[in-house]
Scaffold this motif. Structure first.
Motif, mmCIF file in Angstrom:
data_model
loop_
_atom_site.group_PDB
_atom_site.id
_atom_site.type_symbol
_atom_site.label_atom_id
_atom_site.label_comp_id
_atom_site.label_asym_id
_atom_site.label_seq_id
_atom_site.Cartn_x
_atom_site.Cartn_y
_atom_site.Cartn_z
ATOM 1 N N UNK A 247 -6.458 58.933 -50.286
ATOM 2 C CA UNK A 247 -6.896 59.262 -48.876
ATOM 3 C C UNK A 247 -7.953 58.334 -49.506
ATOM 4 N N UNK A 248 -8.546 58.367 -49.655
ATOM 5 C CA UNK A 248 -10.120 57.221 -50.067
ATOM 6 C C UNK A 248 -10.983 58.437 -49.443
ATOM 7 N N UNK A 249 -11.476 59.246 -50.061
ATOM 8 C CA UNK A 249 -12.322 60.318 -50.516
ATOM 9 C C UNK A 249 -12.403 60.906 -51.520
ATOM 10 N N UNK A 250 -13.393 61.264 -52.200
ATOM 11 C CA UNK A 250 -14.260 61.495 -53.342
ATOM 12 C C UNK A 250 -15.047 62.468 -52.533
ATOM 13 N N UNK A 251 -15.320 64.231 -53.297
ATOM 14 C CA UNK A 251 -16.069 64.743 -53.332
ATOM 15 C C UNK A 251 -17.116 64.748 -54.078
ATOM 16 N N UNK A 252 -16.794 64.241 -55.417
ATOM 17 C CA UNK A 252 -17.985 64.487 -56.406
ATOM 18 C C UNK A 252 -19.078 63.728 -56.043
ATOM 19 N N UNK A 253 -20.138 64.378 -55.849
ATOM 20 C CA UNK A 253 -21.396 63.747 -55.604
ATOM 21 C C UNK A 253 -21.434 62.470 -56.274
ATOM 22 N N UNK A 262 -21.306 56.310 -65.521
ATOM 23 C CA UNK A 262 -20.581 55.371 -65.311
ATOM 24 C C UNK A 262 -20.761 56.609 -64.747
ATOM 25 N N UNK A 263 -20.626 55.677 -62.706
ATOM 26 C CA UNK A 263 -20.383 57.090 -61.756
ATOM 27 C C UNK A 263 -18.943 57.383 -61.289
ATOM 28 N N UNK A 264 -18.733 58.597 -61.638
ATOM 29 C CA UNK A 264 -17.222 58.649 -61.751
ATOM 30 C C UNK A 264 -16.542 58.678 -60.957
ATOM 31 N N UNK A 265 -17.267 59.030 -59.404
ATOM 32 C CA UNK A 265 -16.842 58.630 -57.643
ATOM 33 C C UNK A 265 -15.817 57.566 -57.531
ATOM 34 N N UNK A 266 -16.323 56.529 -57.959
ATOM 35 C CA UNK A 266 -15.949 55.244 -58.058
ATOM 36 C C UNK A 266 -14.847 55.310 -59.100
ATOM 37 N N UNK A 267 -14.667 55.474 -60.109
ATOM 38 C CA UNK A 267 -13.415 55.763 -60.736
ATOM 39 C C UNK A 267 -12.237 56.533 -60.337
ATOM 40 N N UNK A 268 -12.710 58.093 -59.303
ATOM 41 C CA UNK A 268 -11.721 58.567 -57.822
ATOM 42 C C UNK A 268 -11.171 57.589 -57.416
ATOM 43 N N UNK A 269 -12.383 57.513 -56.455
ATOM 44 C CA UNK A 269 -11.597 55.913 -55.593
ATOM 45 C C UNK A 269 -10.706 54.935 -56.208
ATOM 46 N N UNK A 270 -10.726 54.260 -57.446
ATOM 47 C CA UNK A 270 -9.910 53.574 -57.941
ATOM 48 C C UNK A 270 -8.627 54.406 -58.117
ATOM 49 N N UNK A 271 -8.233 55.179 -58.575
ATOM 50 C CA UNK A 271 -7.233 55.824 -59.414
ATOM 51 C C UNK A 271 -6.993 56.150 -60.480
ATOM 52 N N UNK A 272 -9.137 55.376 -61.683
ATOM 53 C CA UNK A 272 -8.625 55.945 -63.054
ATOM 54 C C UNK A 272 -8.068 57.383 -63.502
ATOM 55 N N UNK A 273 -7.465 57.689 -64.056
ATOM 56 C CA UNK A 273 -6.329 58.927 -64.650
ATOM 57 C C UNK A 273 -8.493 59.237 -65.783
#
Length: 360
Positions: A247-253, A262-273
């Motif tokens: 949905x284009x959301x990442x709640x990890x600060x 590396x900023x984890x939220x960037x990878x989350x939004x990119x769908x990185x496992x």
């Protein structure tokens, strides 16, 4: 003891299987993002409106509103439904109504097939209905004047339990934020500018319903409710990282980083496992600290509510622990019926089959 557990589990599972077979469009534990689509919600709203308008007194309208809340709760959260069975009937009915009042706006934002603009308009309309409901004295009168039953029921609960209007307004603001999500810089930013409205105020609704114990204060109850609400929201975030990523959301600060900096939220939004797995773990670990804080204040609540609160705390902290031990980033963790029974009060097992078999 084991026989009681096995019998209760069999009764629950048999009932849920039968109910699912009778109503294949409904999933009774949340295994999908969408349990009811917009059209089904609209049909059910129209049906419950007719039932309320057929009532001749306020107590009948209140009962119809509570039955509607119970239907929503049973359809969307088997875990919370089980927990609420340990409340006194009057408090249980109020909690069921509250659940419907927070479930519907959340579904508008998360699952309805609408453009962002139409979702925003729907939430604004809902907020307008809530403000307008203050002009009327009872549920039936509100419904006669165009207020949805869900809002009318919540207004009635709020009045009787002294719940301030600003809490529900804050909840709806958080729902609007999810339509156009933004990243959160720190844990404090996330808690104060999102979780406050999406979860903490819901904890406050319940604290007003549960009431303080003798010698305790509402302030103590609100503090405990806030901690538990934050914990529950973080657990939900951890469980739904993959779905939220879609949905284009990442709640990890944004200030949370992995071992390589590396900023984890960037990878989350990119769908990185790997990033999704890391975010899940960080969110669940932070949730664990809030479960510890919440446990300290549970004794502030009235004894007739305490069993349900303790059951909720045990159930969801168990789920949080399961998330932490899960090795699959694609798995949406949930508890089996047996796992749920293992953390619920044994002396109250009888309430579960009776409630599930006979309440509608």
């Amino acid at each position: 003891m084991i026989r009681i557990k096995q019998l209760t589990q069999a009764v629950i599972e048999t009932h849920l299987d039968a109910e699912n077979a009778a109503q294949p469009g409904i999933i009774h534990s949340v295994q999908s993002d969408q349990v009811w689509n917009r059209e089904r919600w609209d049909r059910l709203h129209a049906s419950i409106k007719k039932k309320v308008l057929r009532q001749t007194g306020e107590s009948g309208a209140r009962s119809a509103s509570a039955r509607w809340g119970r239907k929503v709760l049973r359809s969307y959260s088997s875990s919370f439904y089980a927990v609420t069975r340990f409340l006194p009937a009057a408090k249980r009915a109020d909690v069921e109504i509250v659940y419907a009042a927070v479930r519907y706006p959340d579904e508008v934002v998360d699952t309805f097939d609408l453009t962002p603009e139409l979702k925003s308009a729907a939430i604004e309309d809902w907020h307008d209905h809530f403000e307008d409901s203050a002009s009327f004295t009872g549920i039936r009168e509100m419904v006669e004047n165009g207020i949805p039953v869900t809002v009318a029921g919540f207004r009635d609960v709020a009045r009787r339990n002294g719940i301030p209007d600003r809490y529900y307004a804050a909840f709806l603001r958080s729902m609007r934020r999810d339509i156009s999500p933004r990243p959160y810089a720190t844990w404090r930013d996330l808690i104060e500018n999102y979780i406050y409205g999406s979860a903490s105020v819901v904890g406050y609704f319940l604290a007003h319903i549960y009431k303080p114990a003798s010698g305790a204060t509402m302030v103590q109850c609100l503090e405990s409710a806030r901690a538990l609400a934050i914990a529950l929201q973080l657990t939900n975030f951890a469980r739904d990282v993959l779905d939220d990523s879609a949905r284009g959301r990442s709640y990890l600060p944004l200030d949370q980083v992995d071992v390589d900096g590396k900023r984890v939220s960037d990878g989350v939004l990119a769908g990185d496992p790997a990033s999704i797995e890391e975010a899940k773990l960080q969110l669940a670990e932070f949730a664990a600290s809030w479960y510890e804080k919440a446990e300290l204040g549970i004794q502030a609540f009235h004894p007739d509510s305490r069993i349900a609160i303790e059951a909720c705390h045990r159930l969801y902290s168990r789920l949080n622990s399961k998330i932490l031990s899960s090795e699959s980033f694609t798995e949406r963790c949930s508890l089996s019926v047996f796992e749920k029974l293992s953390v619920l009060p044994v002396s109250r097992y009888w309430r579960l089959p009776v409630a599930i078999l006979f309440e509608r």
